[in-house]
Motif scaffolding. Structure first.
Motif, PDB file in Angstrom:
ATOM      1  N   MET A   1       0.123   5.062   1.496  1.00  0.00           N
ATOM      2  CA  MET A   1      -0.647   3.817   1.461  1.00  0.00           C
ATOM      3  C   MET A   1       0.289   2.618   1.557  1.00  0.00           C
ATOM      4  O   MET A   1       1.394   2.627   1.017  1.00  0.00           O
ATOM      5  CB  MET A   1      -1.443   3.714   0.155  1.00  0.00           C
ATOM      6  N   TRP A   2      -0.172   1.558   2.234  1.00  0.00           N
ATOM      7  CA  TRP A   2       0.588   0.330   2.339  1.00  0.00           C
ATOM      8  C   TRP A   2       0.471  -0.489   1.058  1.00  0.00           C
ATOM      9  O   TRP A   2      -0.565  -0.458   0.385  1.00  0.00           O
ATOM     10  CB  TRP A   2       0.098  -0.499   3.524  1.00  0.00           C
ATOM     11  N   CYS A   3       1.528  -1.220   0.725  1.00  0.00           N
ATOM     12  CA  CYS A   3       1.511  -2.045  -0.480  1.00  0.00           C
ATOM     13  C   CYS A   3       2.352  -3.295  -0.260  1.00  0.00           C
ATOM     14  O   CYS A   3       3.194  -3.336   0.645  1.00  0.00           O
ATOM     15  CB  CYS A   3       1.994  -1.268  -1.705  1.00  0.00           C
TER      16      CYS A   3
ATOM     17  N   ARG B   1       5.520   1.119   1.526  1.00  0.00           N
ATOM     18  CA  ARG B   1       4.563   2.218   1.402  1.00  0.00           C
ATOM     19  C   ARG B   1       4.737   2.903   0.056  1.00  0.00           C
ATOM     20  O   ARG B   1       5.822   2.927  -0.515  1.00  0.00           O
ATOM     21  CB  ARG B   1       4.807   3.245   2.516  1.00  0.00           C
ATOM     22  N   ILE B   2       3.665   3.474  -0.434  1.00  0.00           N
ATOM     23  CA  ILE B   2       3.715   4.293  -1.643  1.00  0.00           C
ATOM     24  C   ILE B   2       4.341   5.635  -1.278  1.00  0.00           C
ATOM     25  O   ILE B   2       3.929   6.291  -0.321  1.00  0.00           O
ATOM     26  CB  ILE B   2       2.310   4.479  -2.228  1.00  0.00           C
ATOM     27  N   LEU B   3       5.343   6.040  -2.063  1.00  0.00           N
ATOM     28  CA  LEU B   3       6.024   7.310  -1.825  1.00  0.00           C
ATOM     29  C   LEU B   3       5.463   8.430  -2.678  1.00  0.00           C
ATOM     30  O   LEU B   3       5.355   9.569  -2.231  1.00  0.00           O
ATOM     31  CB  LEU B   3       7.528   7.163  -2.073  1.00  0.00           C
TER      32      LEU B   3
ATOM     33  N   CYS C   1       9.279  -0.423  -1.382  1.00  0.00           N
ATOM     34  CA  CYS C   1       9.422  -1.883  -1.353  1.00  0.00           C
ATOM     35  C   CYS C   1      10.762  -2.241  -1.993  1.00  0.00           C
ATOM     36  O   CYS C   1      10.993  -1.929  -3.160  1.00  0.00           O
ATOM     37  CB  CYS C   1       8.293  -2.557  -2.132  1.00  0.00           C
ATOM     38  N   ALA C   2      11.624  -2.895  -1.259  1.00  0.00           N
ATOM     39  CA  ALA C   2      12.982  -3.160  -1.748  1.00  0.00           C
ATOM     40  C   ALA C   2      12.969  -4.208  -2.855  1.00  0.00           C
ATOM     41  O   ALA C   2      12.639  -5.363  -2.622  1.00  0.00           O
ATOM     42  CB  ALA C   2      13.868  -3.619  -0.599  1.00  0.00           C
TER      43      ALA C   2
ATOM     44  N   PRO D   1       4.145  -8.340  -9.352  1.00  0.00           N
ATOM     45  CA  PRO D   1       2.970  -7.546  -8.982  1.00  0.00           C
ATOM     46  C   PRO D   1       3.133  -6.730  -7.706  1.00  0.00           C
ATOM     47  O   PRO D   1       3.874  -7.099  -6.801  1.00  0.00           O
ATOM     48  CB  PRO D   1       1.900  -8.622  -8.777  1.00  0.00           C
ATOM     49  N   LEU D   2       2.396  -5.632  -7.652  1.00  0.00           N
ATOM     50  CA  LEU D   2       2.278  -4.799  -6.462  1.00  0.00           C
ATOM     51  C   LEU D   2       0.798  -4.743  -6.086  1.00  0.00           C
ATOM     52  O   LEU D   2      -0.046  -4.373  -6.906  1.00  0.00           O
ATOM     53  CB  LEU D   2       2.808  -3.389  -6.734  1.00  0.00           C
TER      54      LEU D   2
END
Length: 364
Positions: A184-186, A207-209, A220-221, A230-231
């Motif tokens: 999923m994208w985040c 992306r969610i790993l 997300c770096a 927040p995410l």
């Protein structure tokens, strides 16, 4: 800026996506007011918030990416995804705040129009501490830390009343950490390296790993200063709060938002409990629990206490803001700290009263 990180699903899509990624770096400075879609946000304590949140309707073409993740199937879909991410970033910047407690700096996200802020427990440090909150436009307000669920690194802060002229605070639309799946994208927001008014909140897309009960892992770096930020999913709903960096910069851990929901009453009541695995605080001294003073009987070699200059037979009188009356009260005061925190300690040694500063360690 946007930084899109991804995992290959097939070579053709990955190649197309990789070429385009280099072009999608968008600096986000001060974000001007936009008119987001009207929505009703529900906070964890059941009060209906009257002001708008961060939710934004997802175009039909992105529904599959929202629910199941995956790579865009075409250049057109990639562009629509980018437009959606920009929209969420603008809305989210208004409620992404910088949190400063003493010399320590982190982030948070406002989640109610009354000013409750979700953050990481290690950012909030302990209940009832004064915090300085900086909004994205540089405005400064004061707040007070509330509860901490240290076992998952969840913390809560409340902006002190009377600082917004009677208006509602901008806040995130709450989502859920249920039904999240890898791929999923985040969208991650924060203030990496500390607050910078000229730059504003920084956005990273990823992306969610993996999804676990106590954490969500994404690519997300994040770097120092992002903790507590927040995410969001690509619908603009808050799904997690940044906790810590994993083994590398593309392996980042976040607190699932449902943990704040489950323990809302305890957090709002300023309760603190638990320890994050590998982050139990340690001073490195032992003493007699039955005596009327906190007399040190042993100092572990190389421990934080040893490095700070605390010695056998010293009597601890004050630990940070806490008056120490016996060894039990010292044990409790240490347990309320976080590893890495620097604490002022006052002690007596014979006829002398001495000050020492100790950096709290952690039990390995």
């Amino acid at each position: 800026m946007y930084r899109i990180l991804y995992r290959n699903e097939n070579q053709a899509r990955a190649r197309l996506y990789g070429i385009l990624c280099g072009c999608i770096f968008i600096a986000i400075g001060l974000i001007h007011h936009v008119d987001p879609p009207t929505t009703v946000a529900q906070d964890f304590v059941g009060n209906t918030a009257s002001s708008v949140g961060t939710a934004a309707t997802v175009p039909q073409s992105l529904e599959k990416l929202l629910r199941h993740g995956g790579a865009p199937s075409s250049l057109t879909e990639l562009r629509i995804l980018e437009q959606q991410q920009r929209k969420i970033a603008k809305l989210a910047s208004q409620c992404t705040v910088s949190v400063q407690i003493g010399a320590a700096q982190g982030c948070g996200v406002i989640v109610t129009d009354t000013g409750y802020i979700l953050t990481a427990a290690h950012v909030a440090m302990r209940p009832n501490k004064s915090a300085t909150i900086k909004m994205s436009d540089g405005r400064i307000v004061t707040a007070t830390t509330l509860g901490l669920n240290r076992s998952v690194d969840a913390g809560l802060i409340k902006i002190n009343a009377g600082q917004n002229g009677g208006a509602d605070w901008p806040h995130a639309t709450l989502g859920t950490s249920e039904n999240l799946v890898p791929g999923m994208w985040c969208i991650a927001m924060g203030h990496p390296g500390g607050y910078d008014r000229g730059r504003g909140p920084v956005t990273r897309v990823g992306r969610i790993l993996s999804v676990e009960d106590d954490k969500i892992v994404t690519d997300c770096a994040l770097i120092g200063g992002d903790s507590g930020g927040p995410l969001f999913d690509i619908e603009g709903r808050l799904i997690a709060v940044h906790s810590r960096i994993g083994n590398d910069v593309a392996d980042n851990l976040h607190v699932p938002v449902d943990h704040y929901d489950t323990h809302w009453k305890q957090l709002a009541s300023a309760e603190a409990w638990g320890y994050l695995d590998g982050f139990k605080p340690m001073l490195g001294v032992s003493g007699n629990q039955s005596t009327g003073v906190a007399k040190i009987l042993r100092v572990a070699s190389g421990s934080p206490a040893d490095e700070a200059g605390i010695r056998k037979d010293d009597i601890i009188q004050r630990f940070g803001e806490i008056a120490i009356t016996d060894f039990h009260s010292l044990t409790k005061a240490v347990s309320d700290t976080m590893p890495g925190e620097r604490v002022e300690v006052w002690l007596s040694r014979g006829q002398e009263r001495l000050r020492r500063v100790v950096e709290i360690g952690r039990v390995e």
